[in-house]
Motif scaffolding. Structure first.
Motif, PDB file in Angstrom:
ATOM      1  N   VAL A   1      49.071  43.910  48.148  1.00 13.12           N
ATOM      2  CA  VAL A   1      48.031  44.344  47.216  1.00 13.12           C
ATOM      3  C   VAL A   1      46.714  43.753  47.693  1.00 13.12           C
ATOM      4  O   VAL A   1      46.648  42.584  48.072  1.00 13.12           O
ATOM      5  N   ALA A   2      45.679  44.572  47.662  1.00  6.16           N
ATOM      6  CA  ALA A   2      44.318  44.101  47.901  1.00  6.16           C
ATOM      7  C   ALA A   2      43.423  44.945  47.005  1.00  6.16           C
ATOM      8  O   ALA A   2      43.915  45.840  46.301  1.00  6.16           O
ATOM      9  N   ALA A   3      42.135  44.657  47.003  1.00  7.09           N
ATOM     10  CA  ALA A   3      41.264  45.374  46.069  1.00  7.09           C
ATOM     11  C   ALA A   3      39.827  45.323  46.536  1.00  7.09           C
ATOM     12  O   ALA A   3      39.421  44.419  47.259  1.00  7.09           O
ATOM     13  N   LEU A   4      39.069  46.352  46.106  1.00  3.66           N
ATOM     14  CA  LEU A   4      37.616  46.266  46.223  1.00  3.66           C
ATOM     15  C   LEU A   4      37.048  46.517  44.843  1.00  3.66           C
ATOM     16  O   LEU A   4      37.575  47.339  44.090  1.00  3.66           O
ATOM     17  N   GLY A   5      36.010  45.757  44.516  1.00  2.00           N
ATOM     18  CA  GLY A   5      35.416  45.912  43.197  1.00  2.00           C
ATOM     19  C   GLY A   5      33.941  45.638  43.263  1.00  2.00           C
ATOM     20  O   GLY A   5      33.423  45.218  44.305  1.00  2.00           O
ATOM     21  N   GLY A   6      33.261  45.877  42.161  1.00  2.00           N
ATOM     22  CA  GLY A   6      31.834  45.585  42.146  1.00  2.00           C
ATOM     23  C   GLY A   6      31.127  46.301  41.028  1.00  2.00           C
ATOM     24  O   GLY A   6      31.742  46.684  40.027  1.00  2.00           O
ATOM     25  N   ARG A   7      29.827  46.479  41.235  1.00  2.00           N
ATOM     26  CA  ARG A   7      28.980  47.109  40.232  1.00  2.00           C
ATOM     27  C   ARG A   7      29.509  48.506  39.903  1.00  2.00           C
ATOM     28  O   ARG A   7      29.798  49.295  40.802  1.00  2.00           O
ATOM     29  N   ALA A   8      29.591  48.824  38.612  1.00  2.00           N
ATOM     30  CA  ALA A   8      30.159  50.109  38.187  1.00  2.00           C
ATOM     31  C   ALA A   8      29.420  51.277  38.831  1.00  2.00           C
ATOM     32  O   ALA A   8      30.037  52.233  39.325  1.00  2.00           O
ATOM     33  N   GLU A   9      28.113  51.169  38.872  1.00  4.42           N
ATOM     34  CA  GLU A   9      27.283  52.245  39.426  1.00  4.42           C
ATOM     35  C   GLU A   9      27.694  52.588  40.875  1.00  4.42           C
ATOM     36  O   GLU A   9      27.659  53.750  41.285  1.00  4.42           O
TER      37      GLU A   9
ATOM     38  N   THR B   1      25.719  27.276  39.415  1.00  6.85           N
ATOM     39  CA  THR B   1      24.952  26.292  40.190  1.00  6.85           C
ATOM     40  C   THR B   1      23.660  26.956  40.677  1.00  6.85           C
ATOM     41  O   THR B   1      23.458  28.155  40.472  1.00  6.85           O
ATOM     42  N   ASP B   2      22.831  26.185  41.357  1.00 11.10           N
ATOM     43  CA  ASP B   2      21.602  26.746  41.924  1.00 11.10           C
ATOM     44  C   ASP B   2      21.901  27.819  42.970  1.00 11.10           C
ATOM     45  O   ASP B   2      21.036  28.611  43.330  1.00 11.10           O
ATOM     46  N   ALA B   3      23.121  27.758  43.494  1.00 12.12           N
ATOM     47  CA  ALA B   3      23.490  28.685  44.581  1.00 12.12           C
ATOM     48  C   ALA B   3      24.099  29.987  44.052  1.00 12.12           C
ATOM     49  O   ALA B   3      24.513  30.839  44.832  1.00 12.12           O
ATOM     50  N   GLU B   4      24.153  30.150  42.726  1.00 16.15           N
ATOM     51  CA  GLU B   4      24.787  31.344  42.144  1.00 16.15           C
ATOM     52  C   GLU B   4      24.247  32.628  42.766  1.00 16.15           C
ATOM     53  O   GLU B   4      23.047  32.762  42.986  1.00 16.15           O
ATOM     54  N   TYR B   5      25.140  33.550  43.064  1.00 17.56           N
ATOM     55  CA  TYR B   5      24.742  34.806  43.698  1.00 17.56           C
ATOM     56  C   TYR B   5      25.533  35.954  43.090  1.00 17.56           C
ATOM     57  O   TYR B   5      26.617  35.742  42.526  1.00 17.56           O
ATOM     58  N   THR B   6      24.997  37.148  43.203  1.00 23.03           N
ATOM     59  CA  THR B   6      25.674  38.323  42.673  1.00 23.03           C
ATOM     60  C   THR B   6      25.829  39.369  43.766  1.00 23.03           C
ATOM     61  O   THR B   6      24.915  40.138  44.049  1.00 23.03           O
ATOM     62  N   PRO B   7      27.017  39.385  44.399  1.00 16.98           N
ATOM     63  CA  PRO B   7      27.250  40.407  45.419  1.00 16.98           C
ATOM     64  C   PRO B   7      27.390  41.785  44.765  1.00 16.98           C
ATOM     65  O   PRO B   7      27.683  41.882  43.570  1.00 16.98           O
ATOM     66  N   ASP B   8      27.185  42.833  45.543  1.00 20.06           N
ATOM     67  CA  ASP B   8      27.310  44.193  45.009  1.00 20.06           C
ATOM     68  C   ASP B   8      28.762  44.628  44.991  1.00 20.06           C
ATOM     69  O   ASP B   8      29.212  45.290  44.070  1.00 20.06           O
ATOM     70  N   LEU B   9      29.475  44.246  46.060  1.00 27.97           N
ATOM     71  CA  LEU B   9      30.892  44.575  46.166  1.00 27.97           C
ATOM     72  C   LEU B   9      31.652  43.317  46.576  1.00 27.97           C
ATOM     73  O   LEU B   9      31.110  42.464  47.294  1.00 27.97           O
ATOM     74  N   VAL B  10      32.871  43.203  46.106  1.00 25.75           N
ATOM     75  CA  VAL B  10      33.710  42.061  46.455  1.00 25.75           C
ATOM     76  C   VAL B  10      35.078  42.605  46.886  1.00 25.75           C
ATOM     77  O   VAL B  10      35.587  43.541  46.251  1.00 25.75           O
ATOM     78  N   THR B  11      35.628  42.030  47.947  1.00 21.21           N
ATOM     79  CA  THR B  11      36.972  42.445  48.361  1.00 21.21           C
ATOM     80  C   THR B  11      37.958  41.297  48.155  1.00 21.21           C
ATOM     81  O   THR B  11      37.612  40.126  48.311  1.00 21.21           O
ATOM     82  N   PHE B  12      39.167  41.669  47.785  1.00 19.19           N
ATOM     83  CA  PHE B  12      40.231  40.692  47.531  1.00 19.19           C
ATOM     84  C   PHE B  12      41.495  41.102  48.280  1.00 19.19           C
ATOM     85  O   PHE B  12      41.667  42.272  48.625  1.00 19.19           O
ATOM     86  N   GLY B  13      42.395  40.156  48.475  1.00 20.67           N
ATOM     87  CA  GLY B  13      43.703  40.435  49.070  1.00 20.67           C
ATOM     88  C   GLY B  13      44.569  39.209  48.853  1.00 20.67           C
ATOM     89  O   GLY B  13      44.325  38.422  47.941  1.00 20.67           O
TER      90      GLY B  13
END
Ligand SMILES: Cc1ncc(COP(=O)(O)O)c(C=O)c1O
Ligand SMILES: NCC(=O)CCC(=O)O
Length: 444
Positions: free
Chosen positions: A282-290, A261-273
């Protein structure tokens, strides 16, 4: 069903003698709604059963994970199978990579992912990583957002801190609290002002992808995108916290709803749980490989865990994500829309002024004339007549429906909420709406 041999009240008395407040997480304590917390002994599909043998239609869903309903037979079978092969190895297992791949396939900004055990750990580690990556110290968070209970994240937080009207927590050193700057949600003007003043020292902005710990408050259209642009313009990272929304509001979480959508965004890191553990830790952090590759052992940012990626817990998560197909998400949406409509109609029928808040299949209600147009930030949420919720909550509980014991929490549906369960909720609504209408504010 076996006859009850004890009562919730007796269990609560005993728990209070052994455990502070009788609970292992404050939100369970019924403090803001009063009465005795129910001690649960089993759960299946859309129902939970307490120690007195009473069954309730559940709209807490373990605070989010149970998208398939409780004790889904295939999840339980997979967990039993994994458990029979050993509970914890302290070594890598194939299923951890499977879960990481599954998440990376669905959420494009996540190129690399690390598993931890709780949402608190995920956000805490994401912040350390953002600081390690940028070499900066300050963190920006939004008022009313909850990211778990680590020191730097309790200022003006949602969830139990909103429920108990706590501005923060004792025990957090002032020096640590001073590193967190709190900004009103959905307020780009305020965010710009913070960046104008402190921009070169800000490591990251952490935000719930859609806020759901002060009741539900969705981001304004384009807010997530604008905040990423603003942060990046100042060399700061964005941590999108999807612990609650991830794999609940869509197959790709809140990010999935806004992507394309027009609102599309790309966060650097994302957290899950929550959903990623299917009801286990279980939870997780993920994001840009760099950025992710700055974590030990590749990089200098240390992060670890004896139980991280626990094979039994990860099996519950993988199995849950695999079973949650399009039909499951369609069902979650359908039940959510129906309940929003019917609760609203029941309140209106009794003349209770209210607002309906929604973000995907997450929703909550605000009480009072001041909030009929909804709320877009924490101050807006606090303007409601929150005292109308306790009698509403207890009328529902008396009729066999378990709601979150706080007006500042989202309602959680499951794909197991079939017609029988929904009917039981609808039948309970008129009396609950009458109770909300008759409510009066407590006098101090
Ligand atoms: C958005 C969000 N982040 C972080 C957390 C913390 O997760 P946990 O309770 O697993 O530590 C929660 C909920 O508890 C949450 O809703
Ligand atoms: N929405 C609030 C939570 O999910 C917190 C649960 C807990 O702290 O027990």
């Amino acid at each position: 069903m076996t006859a009850a041999t004890t009562t919730n009240a007796a269990l609560f008395d005993r728990a209070q003698a052994a455990i502070p407040g009788g609970v292992n997480s404050p939100v369970r304590a019924f403090r803001s709604v009063g009465g005795t917390p129910r001690f649960l002994v089993s759960a299946r599909g859309p129902y939970v059963t307490d120690a007195e043998g009473r069954e309730y239609v559940d709209l807490v869903a373990g605070w989010g994970p149970a998208i398939l309903g409780h004790a889904h037979p295939e999840v339980i079978a997979a967990v039993q199978d994994a458990a029979a092969r050993g509970l914890s190895f302290g070594a890598s297992t194939p299923v951890e990579t499977e879960l990481a791949e599954l998440i990376e396939q669905r959420v494009a900004p996540v190129e690399k992912l690390r598993l931890v055990s709780t949402g608190t750990e995920a956000t805490m580690s994401a912040i350390r990583l953002a600081r390690g990556f940028t070499g900066r110290d300050l963190l920006v968070k939004f008022a009313g957002h909850y990211h778990g209970h680590s020191d730097g994240l309790l200022a003006e937080a949602g969830s139990g801190l909103a429920t108990f009207a706590l501005p923060g927590s004792a025990g957090v050193p002032a020096e640590v609290a001073a590193l967190t700057l709190v900004v009103p949600y959905n307020d780009l003007h305020a965010l710009r002002a913070v960046f104008a003043e402190h921009g070169e020292r800000i490591a990251a902005v952490i935000t719930e992808a859609a806020a759901a710990n002060m009741g539900v408050v969705p981001p304004l259209p384009g807010f997530n995108r604008a905040l990423v642009e603003l942060a990046h313009a100042h060399g700061a990272l964005v941590i999108s916290d999807e612990v609650l929304t991830g794999f609940r509001v869509s197959k790709a979480g809140w990010w999935g709803l806004e992507s394309g959508t027009d609102a599309e965004y790309t966060p650097d890191l994302v957290t899950f749980g929550k959903v990623v553990g299917g009801g286990m830790p279980v939870a997780a952090l993920g994001g840009r490989a760099e950025i992710m590759e700055r974590l030990a052992p590749l990089g200098p940012v240390y992060q670890a865990g004896t139980l991280s990626g626990n094979p039994v817990a990860v099996t519950a998560g993988v199995t849950t994500l695999r079973l949650a197909d399009d039909a499951v998400y369609a069902k979650l949406d359908e039940v959510a829309v129906l309940l929003q409509r019917e609760v609203s109609a029941a309140l209106a029928a009794e003349g209770v002024a209210h607002g309906v808040q929604r973000a995907g299949n997450l929703f909550s209600f605000l009480f009072g004339d001041a909030v009929v147009g909804g709320a877009r930030d924490y101050a807006g949420v606090l303007a409601q007549e929150s005292w109308r919720y306790a009698p509403f909550f207890h009328a529902m509980l008396d009729a066999g429906v378990s709601l979150p014991p706080s007006v500042f929490e989202a309602w959680f549906v499951t794909a197991a909420h079939d017609d029988a369960a929904v009917t039981r909720i609808l039948d309970a609504l008129p009396a609950a709406a009458r109770a909300a209408a008759a409510a009066t504010p407590a006098v101090a």
